[in-house]
Structure formats: structure tokens, C-alpha cells
Design a protein around this motif. Structure first.
Motif, short mmCIF file in Angstrom:
data_model
loop_
_atom_site.label_atom_id
_atom_site.label_comp_id
_atom_site.label_asym_id
_atom_site.label_seq_id
_atom_site.Cartn_x
_atom_site.Cartn_y
_atom_site.Cartn_z
N CYS A 281 0.83 -1.20 0.00
CA CYS A 281 0.00 0.00 0.00
C CYS A 281 0.87 1.26 0.00
O CYS A 281 0.63 2.19 -0.77
CB CYS A 281 -0.92 -0.01 1.22
SG CYS A 281 -2.00 1.43 1.35
N THR A 282 1.88 1.28 0.86
CA THR A 282 2.76 2.45 0.94
C THR A 282 3.49 2.67 -0.38
O THR A 282 3.59 3.80 -0.87
CB THR A 282 3.76 2.26 2.08
OG1 THR A 282 3.05 2.11 3.32
CG2 THR A 282 4.69 3.47 2.18
N SER A 287 3.97 7.37 -5.39
CA SER A 287 4.02 8.29 -6.53
C SER A 287 3.00 9.40 -6.38
O SER A 287 3.30 10.58 -6.59
CB SER A 287 3.79 7.52 -7.83
OG SER A 287 3.84 8.40 -8.94
N ALA A 288 1.77 9.05 -5.99
CA ALA A 288 0.72 10.06 -5.79
C ALA A 288 1.08 10.98 -4.63
O ALA A 288 0.82 12.19 -4.69
CB ALA A 288 -0.62 9.38 -5.53
N LEU A 289 1.71 10.43 -3.60
CA LEU A 289 2.12 11.25 -2.46
C LEU A 289 3.23 12.21 -2.86
O LEU A 289 3.33 13.33 -2.32
CB LEU A 289 2.59 10.36 -1.30
CG LEU A 289 1.49 9.66 -0.51
CD1 LEU A 289 2.09 8.72 0.53
CD2 LEU A 289 0.58 10.68 0.16
N GLY A 290 4.08 11.79 -3.81
CA GLY A 290 5.12 12.69 -4.30
C GLY A 290 4.52 13.92 -4.97
O GLY A 290 4.97 15.05 -4.76
N LYS A 336 0.33 7.31 7.60
CA LYS A 336 0.25 8.47 8.49
C LYS A 336 1.54 9.28 8.44
O LYS A 336 1.52 10.50 8.29
CB LYS A 336 -0.03 8.02 9.93
CG LYS A 336 -0.17 9.18 10.91
CD LYS A 336 -0.51 8.67 12.30
CE LYS A 336 -0.70 9.84 13.27
NZ LYS A 336 -1.05 9.39 14.63
N ARG A 337 2.66 8.61 8.56
CA ARG A 337 3.95 9.31 8.56
C ARG A 337 4.24 10.01 7.25
O ARG A 337 4.57 11.21 7.24
CB ARG A 337 5.07 8.34 8.93
CG ARG A 337 6.47 8.88 8.78
CD ARG A 337 6.74 10.01 9.77
NE ARG A 337 6.83 9.54 11.12
CZ ARG A 337 7.16 10.30 12.15
NH1 ARG A 337 7.38 11.59 11.96
NH2 ARG A 337 7.22 9.80 13.36
N PRO A 338 4.14 9.32 6.07
CA PRO A 338 4.46 10.04 4.82
C PRO A 338 3.53 11.20 4.54
O PRO A 338 3.97 12.23 4.01
CB PRO A 338 4.34 8.95 3.74
CG PRO A 338 3.59 7.83 4.38
CD PRO A 338 3.88 7.89 5.83
#
Length: 633
Positions: A281-282, A287-290, A336-338
Motif C-alpha cells: 500500500c505504501t 508516486s501520488a504522495l510525491g 500516516k507518517r508520509p
């Protein structure tokens, strides 16, 4: 008698002789038997010595024969995978597109099992077979991975528009159940094969990597429009306009991200093993979190360039994104952390903004070159209160920011700031502590505002009356904007400070009214007869009192009326020239009336006959004065 006895003895003697003869025969037979036993024992030893080695060799031959049988069985087992290789090779080389997927995977399973057996045999002669079988398994696994990737690509070709699902509150699309089942089967077999052929302890399997890559691109592409819209909606049309809640697209962006990420987590769970859900999942969302992180950095730059008006956007982002991280962590145990790390720049900007807003309040007043000459409040007061009112829309994130700073950490030179960026549910609990921190900040802001306004008024405004009106007007605006907003329940304890400021402004304004008040004071001699008590004189009494005055005293009374009239009219005119808030005008009018009306009434009662009703000196009767005072409101 003797003859019968001899006969008995003779018979017994005969029997003894017979017994003796038998005993001799038994002794002879016993000797023969003993001789036979001795001969038999000697023969047994001879036989045992002869047969013993033969028996031992027979046992050894039996063990050897058993070992040979086992070796033959092992050879057969070793040869079995080798014999099976040709059959499996035909299936594997044909590929999963030409062979039923179940049969193909079964062939891979058999190949994997054969490879395990060959490796377990640890025979040097089998190394070539192990190598060939490993290469065959790699080929089959690679072909199976291609099928895995193709299924994923087929579902990821068409991206979704999250706005449609968010607006209609519809669930986000998932991978079809039949495809999920196929992906799960493929992943299971690829993972097992990978464990066999991998030379190192690699935690990420090829299917995990493929899933994260393909589905990660799908998530990023699906969210790209929301990312662009979020940046575009931050652009200002009016440079000095304060940011309004919900104007930016960050809320929709976060909702779209939440929906897509949770849907993706639902896809991941049926495919991968339980201990793989989190890492996959992470990796998939990375890529989307970037892109999300890039978007937040652009927004942070915009906020920094427009800090005084758009710091509220920063507070809104902190609240929305922190809630997003908590929601995803609650439902997936991941991210949560990223997600919280993407907030670090905006959290730092938001922490700095609290001190910058205080400094801006101070600077805006200190740089004023003039104040309204009619005593009107300056626009800065309204601007500052609008800021505080707007802040009440962001109490949860502000509570988090202020908690990290510590009480008073927003002041210049404070060392209480903390760089922590990971939010908790407690940090978003706007309980007594969060409300108290905000109340302290709001109090510091208003204290800064009023103290600087007072200092500036001392420099630029002439006369305490104007100074008092100026302070009272600003206090009235502050009080009104507190009472008519969400600041009221948060700043109830500040009313006593506002009362102090209000009294200060009133006292400064009333100093000018000491002059007309002084003209209404006269000297009464208690040892002189005919002087009525104050307040008890009627028309007749006034005539008597005036008649009893000396010409000098009469001139003095006429001068008092004359001076009062001039001073009163001048102050009334000045009062009406001031720009006063409605409540300020009413409150100051009451204060003036409370002081002037009783004094004038007493003075008028005693001396209004000084000009015999001509109005030359006594311009106002009590009703006229009351009307004039009432007009002040």
C-alpha cells in the motif's frame, strides 16, 4: 516258628539281590549317557564354530541389500524430476496465453517442487539439472509476471475523475472480483517461485513491484487534475483579500486521495499476504504522495508570499491533511507518517505566521503618519479583529500549531517552539487547553493593538478629548466584533480588560467637560439667612436669592452663565463633530448628562432670574438643557 521266618528272609534277600543287579545296570547306563553327552557337546562346539561366521555374513548381506534398495529408491526419486522436466518444459514454454492458466500454474508448482527435491539431494551430479530447472522456472515465472502486469495495465488504462465520485459521494471503483482472484493466484505462485530462485533475501517480490508501479501511476494520473486545480484556486484575484474557508481545492483533493487510497487498499488485501498489505500500500501510493508533496510545497510558497492574508489557507491545509493522515492510518494502518511529512513546510510557515501577524499589527500602527482628526477608529482595528474572527474557523489546526509552539511561543524571541510535525488525535482535540491557547493569543493581539494605538494617539492627536474618543471607538469595534462572532465564548475573560480601556477613553474624553462643570459651581455661605437649600428653590426663591446678591455677586453669576453657555455650546459642537461608534456616542452622552444636568439644574434653580427671563445670560432652561444633552446621543 523258625522255619517260617527263614522263608521270609530268603524272599527279602532275593529282592535285595534283584535291586542290586538293577543298580549296577543303571550305573552302567548312566556312564554311557554321560559319554554321549560329552560327545554331543564337543560336536555342538564344532558346529557353532563352523556356522557362526556364515550367520554373521548373512546379516551383513541383508543390511547391504536393504541399503541398495534405498539407494535405488533415492535414484528413482532423483530421476523422477528429471524425467518430469521434459513434460513440464513443453507446458511452460507454450506460455500462459496458450495454456489454461490453472494448468500452467500447476505445471509451475510441479516444477518448483522438483527443484526443491533436486536442491535437497545436494548431489554434484544434479547441479546441471538444478540450473536448467531454475532457468525453466524463471522463464515460467517471468511469463506469469507478464500476465499479472497485463491484467493490472488493463484496469489502469482508464483513469478516474475523483471529483465526480466526491461530488456525488459515490464509492470509488475497484478491480473486478474475477481479476482479483486471478491476480491473487498469480501472486501466490510467483512469490513461492521467487523464494526458490532468488539468491538473496529480497523482500519485494516482482508482483509487488509491478503492482506498486502500475497502480501507482494510475493513482497519480487520476489525481493530477485535482492537484492542478488546488494550485490554480490558490491564485489571488484581489491582492489584499483575506482567504475564505473552502476557497481552495485542497479539501476536494484530500477527499479524492482518501477515496482512491482506501479503494486501492481494498484491492491489495485480496491479492497479497497479510504481512504484505502495508508495504505494498505504501509503495503504491508513493508516486501520488510525491505529487501531493509537490502541490503542498507550491501552496506553501504562495502562503509565504501572501502571509498576512493567506496564512489561513495554511491552517486549513493542516487541518484537512492531518485529518486525512489520521483517517488513512485508522483504516489501513499505513500512510500516516508520509502524509504528515508533506505538511512540514506548511506547519513551519503557520507557526511563523502567528508571530508575523502580531508584528504586522504593531508595524501597521507604528507606521501610520496620521490618525483621523474626528476620532474615528483606524481600519487596522477592523482588519485585526477580522483576522481573529477568521481564525476561529481553524481552531483544531491552530490548536495543534499553538501546542507545538507552547503558550506564548508566538511572541518575538520565544524559545518554546517545537519542530514536531506528526499530529495526534489529542493535538486536534480543541478542549480547554486548545481554547485557552487561542484566547491567550487573541488577548495578546488585542493588547498589542490597543497599546500601540494609545501610543500613536499621544503623538498624533491633540487634546485628551479627541484621544479619548479615538480609544473608545476602537474599543467599541473590538467589543462588538467579539460579541458578534465565535470569539465571544472564547474570550469572555477579556471583557474586564476591555472595560479598563473603555473607562480610560471615557475619562480622557470627560476631562474637557470639567470646564463647563466648574462654571456651575458657586459659593454658598451657610451662616447667612435667607439662603434656601440646594435643590429646593423655586422661581420665587431664585428671585429672592438674586435680589439678595450684591452687584459684584450678580456680575459673577452672570459671568458664570455666560462662560457656561460658551463652553457648553463649544463642547456640544465638538462632540457632534467627532466620528463616534453608535454605542460610544450613547455612552459618552450619558456620562456627560450624568455630570452636567444635576449641576445645571441646581444652578439654574438658584440663579435663573439673574436676567429676568430675557435669555441674555441664561440661554437654557432645564428642559432646553436636557434636550441639548439628549441631542448628544
Amino acid at each position: 516258628m523258625v522255619a517260617p521266618r527263614r522263608g521270609v528272609f530268603t524272599e527279602e534277600a532275593a529282592e535285595v539281590e534283584v535291586l542290586s543287579a538293577n543298580m549296577d545296570k543303571m550305573k552302567s547306563l548312566t556312564k554311557k549317557i554321560q559319554g554321549s553327552l560329552n560327545r554331543l557337546e564337543t560336536s555342538g562346539k564344532t558346529v557353532q564354530d563352523a556356522i557362526g561366521p556364515i550367520y554373521g555374513n548373512t546379516q551383513k548381506l541383508q543390511v547391504a541389500n536393504s541399503n541398495i534398495d534405498r539407494i535405488m529408491d533415492a535414484i528413482e526419486r532423483i530421476r523422477a524430476p528429471l524425467d518430469q522436466t521434459n513434460r513440464e518444459e513443453r507446458i511452460i514454454r507454450a506460455g500462459p496465453k496458450k495454456v489454461d492458466l490453472r494448468d500452467y500454474i500447476a505445471s509451475l508448482d510441479r516444477t518448483t517442487s522438483a527443484l526443491k527435491d533436486l536442491k535437497r539431494s545436494n548431489l554434484r551430479s544434479n547441479q546441471q539439472a538444478v540450473s536448467e530447472l531454475g532457468a525453466l522456472l524463471k522463464l515460467g515465472t517471468k511469463q506469469l509476471e507478464d500476465v499479472f502486469r497485463e491484467i493490472l495495465r488493463e484496469g489502469a488504462r482508464q483513469t478516474v475523475e475523483p471529483l465526480e465520485y466526491v461530488a456525488k459521494n459515490n464509492p470509488f471503483p475497484l478491480i473486478a472480483q474475477d481479476k482479483l482472484s486471478t491476480l491473487r493466484v498469480i501472486n501466490t505462485h510467483v512469490a513461492n517461485s521467487f523464494a526458490q530462485i532468488s539468491q538473496t533475501d529480497v523482500r519485494e517480490t516482482p508482483t509487488q513491484k509491478s503492482y506498486a508501479e502500475i497502480r501507482g501511476d494510475y493513482l497519480r494520473n487520476s489525481l493530477s487534475n485535482l492537484a492542478a486545480a488546488t494550485v490554480n484556486t490558490a491564485r489571488k484575484i484581489t491582492a489584499d483579500a483575506i482567504y475564505k474557508p473552502g476557497t481552495n481545492g485542497i479539501a476536494t483533493y484530500a477527499q479524492g486521495m482518501e477515496g482512491l487510497f482506501l479503494a486501492e487498499y481494498e484491492n491489495i488485501c485480496p491479492i497479497f499476504a497479510r504481512d504484505e498489505w502495508g508495504p505494498v500500500c505504501t509503495a503504491t501510493c508513493q508516486s501520488a504522495l510525491g505529487e501531493f508533496n509537490k502541490t503542498l510545497r507550491e501552496l506553501n510558497g504562495h502562503i509565504q508570499r501572501n502571509l498576512m492574508t493567506d496564512c489561513f489557507l495554511g491552517y486549513e491545509i493542516i487541518g484537512i491533511v492531518s485529518n486525512l493522515s489520521i483517517t488513512l492510518e485508522t483504516k489501513t494502518g499505513e500512510l500516516k507518517r508520509p502524509i504528515s511529512d508533506t505538511l512540514k513546510p506548511i506547519r513551519e510557515t503557520s507557526k511563523a505566521s502567528l508571530g508575523k501577524l502580531l508584528e504586522d499589527t504593531r508595524t501597521r500602527i507604528q507606521t501610520l503618519v496620521a490618525l483621523p482628526m474626528d476620532g474615528a477608529a483606524v481600519p487596522t482595528t477592523t482588519d485585526v479583529m477580522v483576522r481573529l474572527q477568521t481564525m476561529t474557523n481553524y481552531l483544531p489546526p491552530l490548536s495543534s500549531v499553538m501546542t507545538s509552539l507552547g503558550d506564548g511561543g508566538w511572541s518575538a524571541g520565544s524559545t518554546n517552539s517545537s519542530s514536531t510535525s506528526l499530529p495526534t488525535l489529542k493535538s486536534f482535540d480543541v478542549g480547554a487547553d486548545g481554547k485557552q491557547l487561542f484566547a491567550h493569543y487573541a488577548s495578546d493581539t488585542i493588547d498589542t493593538l490597543l497599546s500601540n494605538l494609545e501610543n500613536k494617539a499621544r503623538t498624533l492627536l491633540k487634546g485628551k478629548s479627541l484621544h479619548g474618543v479615538f480609544i473608545a471607538n476602537n474599543v467599541a469595534i473590538i467589543d462588538r466584533m467579539i460579541r458578534q462572532s465565535e470569539l465571544q465564548p472564547l474570550m469572555g475573560s477579556y471583557s474586564s480588560k476591555l472595560d479598563s480601556w473603555r473607562k480610560k477613553g471615557t475619562a480622557m474624553y470627560l476631562e474637557a467637560w470639567r470646564e463647563p462643570s466648574a462654571h456651575l459651581l458657586d459659593v454658598q455661605y451657610t451662616n447667612r439667612s435667607g439662603r434656601p437649600h440646594s435643590g429646593g428653590a423655586g422661581s420665587a426663591d431664585s428671585a429672592v436669592i438674586v435680589k439678595g446678591l450684591s452687584s459684584k455677586d450678580k456680575d459673577a453669576i452672570k459671568e458664570k452663565f455666560k462662560n457656561f453657555n460658551a463652553s457648553f455650546e463649544e463642547l456640544v459642537s465638538r462632540h457632534k463633530s467627532y466620528k463616534m461608534e453608535r454605542e460610544v456616542r450613547q455612552q459618552l452622552a450619558r456620562e456627560v448628562q450624568t455630570i452636567i444636568e444635576p449641576l445645571y439644574g441646581r444652578f439654574w434653580d438658584r440663579y435663573h432670574e439673574i436676567d429676568k427671563g430675557k435669555g441674555k445670560y441664561v440661554k437654557f432652561d432645564k428642559s432646553q438643557l436636557g434636550a441639548a444633552l439628549a441631542s448628544l446621543a
